[in-house]
Design an enzyme around this catalytic site. Structure first.
Site, mmCIF file in Angstrom:
data_model
loop_
_atom_site.group_PDB
_atom_site.id
_atom_site.type_symbol
_atom_site.label_atom_id
_atom_site.label_comp_id
_atom_site.label_asym_id
_atom_site.label_seq_id
_atom_site.Cartn_x
_atom_site.Cartn_y
_atom_site.Cartn_z
ATOM 1 N N LEU A 21 27.970 40.655 118.955
ATOM 2 C CA LEU A 21 26.885 41.479 118.446
ATOM 3 C C LEU A 21 25.668 40.637 118.073
ATOM 4 C CD1 LEU A 21 28.787 44.021 116.146
ATOM 5 C CD2 LEU A 21 27.904 44.407 118.450
ATOM 6 N N ASP A 63 26.677 26.326 109.389
ATOM 7 C CA ASP A 63 27.947 26.821 108.871
ATOM 8 C C ASP A 63 27.601 27.596 107.606
ATOM 9 O OD1 ASP A 63 30.367 27.286 107.654
ATOM 10 O OD2 ASP A 63 31.028 25.190 107.654
ATOM 11 N N ASN A 90 25.507 38.545 110.248
ATOM 12 C CA ASN A 90 26.454 38.945 111.281
ATOM 13 C C ASN A 90 27.627 37.977 111.426
ATOM 14 O OD1 ASN A 90 27.218 40.321 113.976
ATOM 15 N ND2 ASN A 90 26.830 38.201 114.592
ATOM 16 N N SER A 141 28.962 44.906 108.327
ATOM 17 C CA SER A 141 30.287 45.078 107.751
ATOM 18 C C SER A 141 31.259 45.434 108.868
ATOM 19 C CB SER A 141 30.252 46.157 106.666
ATOM 20 O OG SER A 141 31.504 46.291 106.041
ATOM 21 N N TYR A 155 40.891 40.623 105.924
ATOM 22 C CA TYR A 155 39.620 40.928 106.592
ATOM 23 C C TYR A 155 38.950 42.098 105.878
ATOM 24 C CZ TYR A 155 36.364 42.374 110.290
ATOM 25 O OH TYR A 155 35.245 42.738 110.995
ATOM 26 N N LYS A 159 35.315 42.407 103.660
ATOM 27 C CA LYS A 159 34.255 43.373 103.947
ATOM 28 C C LYS A 159 34.043 44.336 102.773
ATOM 29 C CE LYS A 159 33.196 41.917 108.083
ATOM 30 N NZ LYS A 159 31.857 41.336 108.377
ATOM 31 N N THR A 190 33.452 42.431 122.020
ATOM 32 C CA THR A 190 33.093 41.087 121.582
ATOM 33 C C THR A 190 34.382 40.267 121.569
ATOM 34 O OG1 THR A 190 33.495 41.476 119.226
ATOM 35 C CG2 THR A 190 31.330 42.111 120.099
#
Length: 288
Positions: A21, A63, A90, A141, A155, A159, A190
């Site tokens: 993305l 980073d 992102n 997100s 994960y 978020k 992706t």
């Protein structure tokens, strides 16, 4: 200071800009005539875009888990292009595994990248945007922030943290003319899953893992990142952007389904909830 581009062109700062993305967002911004700072750990995949848009793409190796490096990079971006209009957080990755399986190092690495990286960029960018009296921070997100799902718990945690911070940030930054939007994408083609890391499997979860693999084997039809980029361009062109934006019919429907189920649960337990509160005077201080 770089002055390429039209006077009206916007300046973007996009993390994770070299793939998925992030690359689609970078390409769309450049195609619109804007100037972009593309930040990533490896910026070589952006060489072709830099060649096609001379003077309008500055690539920075970064980073985002390194707070000092983030502040330096944002400073370079402002020094190079003179301002900062749109920031897109992102950069991120998926660390897959059951919650019990995560080591401390693995759990911290997931939060460092997906949450703290975006926090550092937001802090650094806000200084410039406050001074300008305008700007738009876009937090990428995930569908994973709608709820916790087996094997993606950490994960989702990263978020959820991103969204809680961003809601507060939106309220704090509004008085300075800075807007914040949380974008929740559905499935896109992706390398999020192919590049994901995984915990060491615990055999106790083999049955659940097998069930999940069966569900995944049925396949999914994801979308082209270009469509997410088109939505992003519409978002940043708005004079009144929303705090939240869902991308994709699947995530849109899921968001409503999860919200309805939560509301049904809250309603079913309303009496218990209300009985747990009763206003009383402040307790008298204990005599010593």
């Amino acid at each position: 200071m770089e002055t390429s581009g039209t006077a009206a062109s916007r300046v973007w700062f996009i993390t994770g800009a070299s793939r998925g993305l992030g690359r689609a967002f970078t390409a769309a911004a450049l195609a619109a005539g804007d100037r972009v700072v593309g930040a990533a750990r490896d910026v070589s995949p952006l060489d072709d875009l830099a060649a096609r848009h001379p003077g309008r793409l500055l690539t920075l190796r970064l980073d985002v888990t390194d707070r000092s490096a983030v502040f330096d990079a944002v400073g370079q971006a402002v020094q190079h292009f003179g301002r900062l209009d749109i920031v897109v957080n992102n950069a991120g990755a998926l660390f897959a595994g059951m919650v019990e399986e995560f080591s401390e190092a693995e759990a911290r690495a997931q939060l460092d990248l997906n949450f703290f990286g975006a926090l550092w960029v937001s802090q650094a960018a806000l200084r410039t945007m406050r001074a300008q009296g305008c700007g738009h921070i876009v937090q990428i997100s995930s569908i994973g922030a709608l709820g916790g799902f087996p094997s993606t718990g950490l994960y989702s945690a990263s978020k959820f943290a991103l969204e809680g911070m961003s809601e507060a940030l939106a309220a704090e930054a509004a008085g300075f003319g800075v807007k914040v939007t949380i974008v929740q994408p559905g499935g896109y083609w992706t390398d999020l899953y192919t590049s994901s890391r995984a915990t060491t499997p615990d055999p106790a979860y083999d049955p659940l893992r097998a069930e999940l693999e069966k569900q995944w084997a049925e396949g999914s039809i994801d979308s082209e990142p270009r469509l997410a980029a088109e939505a992003l361009m519409t978002l940043v062109a708005s004079d009144d952007p929303p705090l939240r934006l869902l991308l994709g019919s699947m995530v849109y429907d899921l968001a409503f389904d999860i919200s309805r189920r939560r509301m049904d649960t809250w309603a079913g337990w309303e009496k218990v909830s209300r009985r747990a509160e009763k206003a009383v005077p402040a307790p008298a201080a204990e005599l010593t």
